[in-house]
Enzyme design. Structure first.
Site, PDB file in Angstrom:
ATOM      1  N   HIS A 230       0.793  -1.226   0.000  1.00  0.00           N
ATOM      2  CA  HIS A 230       0.000   0.000   0.000  1.00  0.00           C
ATOM      3  C   HIS A 230       0.827   1.279   0.000  1.00  0.00           C
ATOM      4  O   HIS A 230       0.259   2.364  -0.104  1.00  0.00           O
ATOM      5  CB  HIS A 230      -0.928   0.005   1.220  1.00  0.00           C
TER       6      HIS A 230
ATOM      7  N   GLY B 272      -6.388  11.698   8.578  1.00  0.00           N
ATOM      8  CA  GLY B 272      -7.190  10.702   7.883  1.00  0.00           C
ATOM      9  C   GLY B 272      -7.300  10.990   6.392  1.00  0.00           C
ATOM     10  O   GLY B 272      -7.165  10.096   5.550  1.00  0.00           O
TER      11      GLY B 272
ATOM     12  N   ARG C 134      -5.693  16.343   3.177  1.00  0.00           N
ATOM     13  CA  ARG C 134      -5.211  17.096   4.335  1.00  0.00           C
ATOM     14  C   ARG C 134      -3.721  16.841   4.537  1.00  0.00           C
ATOM     15  O   ARG C 134      -2.984  17.726   4.961  1.00  0.00           O
ATOM     16  CB  ARG C 134      -5.993  16.737   5.592  1.00  0.00           C
TER      17      ARG C 134
ATOM     18  N   ARG D 144      -3.302   4.169  -4.487  1.00  0.00           N
ATOM     19  CA  ARG D 144      -4.730   4.239  -4.168  1.00  0.00           C
ATOM     20  C   ARG D 144      -5.159   5.625  -3.710  1.00  0.00           C
ATOM     21  O   ARG D 144      -6.144   5.783  -2.996  1.00  0.00           O
ATOM     22  CB  ARG D 144      -5.110   3.189  -3.117  1.00  0.00           C
TER      23      ARG D 144
ATOM     24  N   ARG E 147      -1.453  10.953  15.252  1.00  0.00           N
ATOM     25  CA  ARG E 147      -2.674  11.209  14.492  1.00  0.00           C
ATOM     26  C   ARG E 147      -3.062  12.669  14.672  1.00  0.00           C
ATOM     27  O   ARG E 147      -3.101  13.185  15.797  1.00  0.00           O
ATOM     28  CB  ARG E 147      -3.806  10.306  14.968  1.00  0.00           C
ATOM     29  N   ILE E 148      -3.320  13.348  13.558  1.00  0.00           N
ATOM     30  CA  ILE E 148      -3.846  14.708  13.580  1.00  0.00           C
ATOM     31  C   ILE E 148      -5.163  14.669  12.822  1.00  0.00           C
ATOM     32  O   ILE E 148      -5.195  14.375  11.635  1.00  0.00           O
ATOM     33  CB  ILE E 148      -2.857  15.716  12.959  1.00  0.00           C
ATOM     34  N   GLY E 149      -6.252  14.916  13.516  1.00  0.00           N
ATOM     35  CA  GLY E 149      -7.538  14.769  12.854  1.00  0.00           C
ATOM     36  C   GLY E 149      -8.646  15.483  13.592  1.00  0.00           C
ATOM     37  O   GLY E 149      -8.437  16.149  14.606  1.00  0.00           O
ATOM     38  N   SER E 150      -9.840  15.311  13.076  1.00  0.00           N
ATOM     39  CA  SER E 150     -11.015  15.944  13.659  1.00  0.00           C
ATOM     40  C   SER E 150     -11.727  14.980  14.589  1.00  0.00           C
ATOM     41  O   SER E 150     -11.499  13.763  14.566  1.00  0.00           O
ATOM     42  CB  SER E 150     -11.964  16.401  12.548  1.00  0.00           C
TER      43      SER E 150
ATOM     44  N   GLU F 193     -14.048   9.774  17.671  1.00  0.00           N
ATOM     45  CA  GLU F 193     -13.428   9.720  16.348  1.00  0.00           C
ATOM     46  C   GLU F 193     -13.324   8.254  15.965  1.00  0.00           C
ATOM     47  O   GLU F 193     -14.003   7.420  16.560  1.00  0.00           O
ATOM     48  CB  GLU F 193     -12.081  10.464  16.320  1.00  0.00           C
ATOM     49  N   MET F 194     -12.473   7.879  14.988  1.00  0.00           N
ATOM     50  CA  MET F 194     -12.557   6.531  14.456  1.00  0.00           C
ATOM     51  C   MET F 194     -11.219   5.793  14.319  1.00  0.00           C
ATOM     52  O   MET F 194     -11.195   4.708  13.731  1.00  0.00           O
ATOM     53  CB  MET F 194     -13.245   6.560  13.081  1.00  0.00           C
ATOM     54  N   GLU F 195     -10.131   6.317  14.856  1.00  0.00           N
ATOM     55  CA  GLU F 195      -8.833   5.699  14.569  1.00  0.00           C
ATOM     56  C   GLU F 195      -7.913   5.445  15.768  1.00  0.00           C
ATOM     57  O   GLU F 195      -7.075   4.542  15.733  1.00  0.00           O
ATOM     58  CB  GLU F 195      -8.055   6.576  13.562  1.00  0.00           C
TER      59      GLU F 195
ATOM     60  N   SER G  10     -14.392  19.424  15.477  1.00  0.00           N
ATOM     61  CA  SER G  10     -15.021  19.952  14.265  1.00  0.00           C
ATOM     62  C   SER G  10     -16.545  19.974  14.360  1.00  0.00           C
ATOM     63  O   SER G  10     -17.203  20.655  13.571  1.00  0.00           O
ATOM     64  CB  SER G  10     -14.611  19.119  13.048  1.00  0.00           C
ATOM     65  N   ASP G  11     -17.093  19.223  15.310  1.00  0.00           N
ATOM     66  CA  ASP G  11     -18.550  19.220  15.497  1.00  0.00           C
ATOM     67  C   ASP G  11     -18.856  18.806  16.928  1.00  0.00           C
ATOM     68  O   ASP G  11     -17.971  18.355  17.657  1.00  0.00           O
ATOM     69  CB  ASP G  11     -19.237  18.293  14.494  1.00  0.00           C
TER      70      ASP G  11
ATOM     71  N   ARG H  37     -12.510  23.568   8.091  1.00  0.00           N
ATOM     72  CA  ARG H  37     -11.932  22.448   8.820  1.00  0.00           C
ATOM     73  C   ARG H  37     -10.419  22.401   8.684  1.00  0.00           C
ATOM     74  O   ARG H  37      -9.707  22.220   9.669  1.00  0.00           O
ATOM     75  CB  ARG H  37     -12.554  21.130   8.349  1.00  0.00           C
TER      76      ARG H  37
END
Length: 235
Positions: A4, A20, A24, A43, A87-90, A179-181, A203-204, A217
């Site tokens: 990958h 993610g 970004r 991908r 990890r840098i994310g929302s 979040e999801m990760e 973010s929300d 965002r």
């Protein structure tokens, strides 16, 4: 090269920041790094390597959800020698005192399951951040003029979730955000003796329904990225 990631040996820095969204990753690399170059586009999952204050850094997308992150984090650690992954994310706030654009440092991450759950079987493993990174990020945030929220978050398998009862109980137990990760990232780091941290921007908000517009965002995440970089390379 892996299945990958098409980066050549030496193309991936020991420190990897993982948003993610691959776009970004591109924005972060072009905004914060000197001389960024694309080292992966397999991908459409973009990865860039450059320098920050002379230190080599890779910004690599993880995709959405723990299964996707698990693929990239495993290959980055196992095949490319990444030792620090941030990890840098929302995220979505779950507590009334947490506001839009606030920064959260995830001390722990609860989950129902992760891709690593089959290895741990009946054990409820408690994935947590690397203490050195967490402490450095808290100090970096204060120096940045930001007071972060530090505590537990919730890594869910589903974005559209009808389990309001579960959300209510997690909120009741002080969970800061969803979040999801992160839960899988922390588990993989523990397995491979690497360092990991999640630095998140709200973010929300699950309670109020407030949300940042999509065009705000990315630009609203500047503090998060600066904190992550400063935590990794403290003066």
């Amino acid at each position: 090269m892996t299945i990958h990631i098409a980066a050549a040996p030496g193309d991936i820095a020991p420190t990897v920041l993982m948003p993610g969204d691959p776009m970004r990753a591109k924005w972060v690399a072009e905004t914060f790094l000197d001389n960024p170059r694309c080292v992966n586009d397999v991908r459409g999952m973009l990865g860039y390597t450059g320098t920050w204050h002379g230190n080599p850094v890779t910004i690599h997308g993880s995709g959405m959800g723990m299964p996707s992150l698990s693929i990239y984090a495993n290959e980055l650690i196992r095949d490319y020698g990444a030792r620090t992954l941030i990890r840098i994310g929302s995220c979505g706030a779950m507590q009334p005192h947490v506001n839009l654009r606030d920064v959260i440092l995830a001390m722990t991450a609860s989950s129902i399951s992760t891709p690593s759950s089959t290895l741990l079987r009946e054990v409820n493993f408690a994935p947590c951040a690397d203490w050195g990174l967490l402490q450095a990020a808290a100090n970096a945030a204060q120096a940045h003029g930001t007071t972060p929220h530090i505590g537990g978050i919730w890594s869910t398998d589903t974005f559209y979730d009808d389990r309001t009862d579960l959300t209510d109980q997690l909120t009741r137990h002080g969970t800061l955000a969803v979040e999801m990760e992160t839960a899988e990232l922390y588990t993989l780091a523990a397995r491979h003796q690497a360092r990991a941290l999640s630095v998140l921007t709200v973010s929300d908000h699950l309670q109020t329904g407030a949300a940042l517009p999509s065009d705000q965002r990315a630009t609203g995440f500047v503090a998060m990225v600066e904190i992550a970089l400063a935590a990794t390379f403290p003066d």
